[in-house]
Write a protein that holds these residues in place. Structure first.
Motif, PDB file in Angstrom:
ATOM      1  N   GLU A   1      23.557  42.551  69.334  1.00  0.00           N
ATOM      2  CA  GLU A   1      23.594  41.957  68.002  1.00  0.00           C
ATOM      3  C   GLU A   1      23.536  40.427  68.071  1.00  0.00           C
ATOM      4  O   GLU A   1      22.873  39.789  67.256  1.00  0.00           O
TER       5      GLU A   1
ATOM      6  N   ARG B   1      18.214  45.440  63.247  1.00  0.00           N
ATOM      7  CA  ARG B   1      17.352  44.267  63.173  1.00  0.00           C
ATOM      8  C   ARG B   1      16.025  44.444  63.907  1.00  0.00           C
ATOM      9  O   ARG B   1      15.023  43.857  63.518  1.00  0.00           O
TER      10      ARG B   1
ATOM     11  N   ASN C   1      19.916  39.469  68.923  1.00  0.00           N
ATOM     12  CA  ASN C   1      19.054  39.682  67.759  1.00  0.00           C
ATOM     13  C   ASN C   1      19.147  38.527  66.774  1.00  0.00           C
ATOM     14  O   ASN C   1      18.134  38.060  66.222  1.00  0.00           O
TER      15      ASN C   1
ATOM     16  N   VAL D   1      21.848  49.508  65.693  1.00  0.00           N
ATOM     17  CA  VAL D   1      20.841  48.441  65.644  1.00  0.00           C
ATOM     18  C   VAL D   1      20.034  48.543  64.352  1.00  0.00           C
ATOM     19  O   VAL D   1      19.479  49.586  64.042  1.00  0.00           O
TER      20      VAL D   1
END
Length: 278
Positions: free
Chosen positions: A98, A137, A101, A135
């Motif tokens: 994260e 993104r 990203n 996830v």
């Protein structure tokens, strides 16, 4: 376009196989590869104090291993437009992904999977399942253990045509553009059974993918989507499976059931999971 690829590693053979696949898949494209490692110290004796002097060398060793992976990847690449970075973090794998990203606008996360091995036939492993579920993104490319790279001439995209194809379909197009792959659309039912909404979505998909070598396929004699997809992959020499992770989708059901033998899903090719855009 410069692609930004995140390759999490635990320094295992599976992780390196995924890295090699990514390097070959994007061999001719400008890319920045981010090799990341999330370091966590697991103390089995909760009441035992572990001194920092013991932990620090372990951290330095992990950092050195991560740097070695980056250098090894450099040696594998022959593209001057390939750049390599490392991301070392503390905490969970998911936190590390994260963070990357958000900071680096990652286009694709590439991870190795355990493959169907052992008595329970584990397909993904707990780490991959966690990433699939969280996830949102960037797409996730799961590379099976010891997967041998083949130029992806054929991409399989199963769909029920139940939803309008928005931003998510761009990920399939980007994948196909890498090697001018053909795209096989698979609907596991008869074409004649499509509703008005499904037919509308089918037409919009044709429009979205009109610049690609596109094939539509209908499979009606299957009660199990997993078996239908597996058989189609095998019978049609598919190189990559791509699916959108909608709520209540096949993927959601897949990750809930770790015993692959029961599901009948045996993916020996990379599996791209595209997050839905809410």
């Amino acid at each position: 376009m410069r692609y930004h690829l995140l390759v999490p590693t635990d320094f295992s053979e599976n992780a390196w196989s995924a890295a090699l696949y990514a390097l070959k898949l994007y061999a001719n494209k400008p890319c920045t590869f981010y090799f990341s490692h999330a370091w966590t110290f697991l103390n089995s004796g909760s009441r035992t104090h572990i001194s920092q002097s013991y932990i620090d060398p372990l951290i330095e060793e992990a950092k050195a291993q991560l740097e070695a992976v980056k250098e090894k990847a450099k040696q594998e690449s022959s593209n001057n437009d390939h750049e390599f970075e490392t991301i070392f973090s503390f905490g969970s794998l998911m936190d590390s992904i994260e963070f990357a990203n958000k900071e680096h606008n990652i286009d694709l996360v590439v991870m190795g999977t355990k493959g169907a091995t052992g008595a329970k036939k584990l397909f993904l492993g707990s780490n991959a399942v966690t990433v699939i579920n969280r996830v949102r993104r960037a797409p996730l490319l799961l590379v099976p253990k010891k997967s041998r790279y083949e130029t992806p001439k054929k991409i399989l995209f199963p769909t029920a045509f139940n939803r309008f194809f928005g931003e998510e379909i761009k990920r399939v197009k980007q994948l196909a553009e890498l090697h001018l792959s053909s795209i096989d659309i698979l609907h596991i039912n008869k074409k004649e059974t499509l509703s008005e909404i499904q037919n509308s979505n089918l037409e919009s998909l044709k429009t979205e993918l009109e610049d690609f070598d596109l094939n539509f396929n209908w499979m009606s004699d299957y009660n199990s989507k997993a078996i239908a997809i597996t058989d189609f992959i095998k019978d049609n020499d598919i190189n990559i499976l791509a699916m959108i992770n909608y709520e209540h989708s096949f993927i959601e059901n897949l990750v809930k059931e770790p015993i692959i033998k029961k599901l009948g899903f045996h993916s020996k090719i990379p599996f791209m999971i595209i997050p839905r855009i809410d």
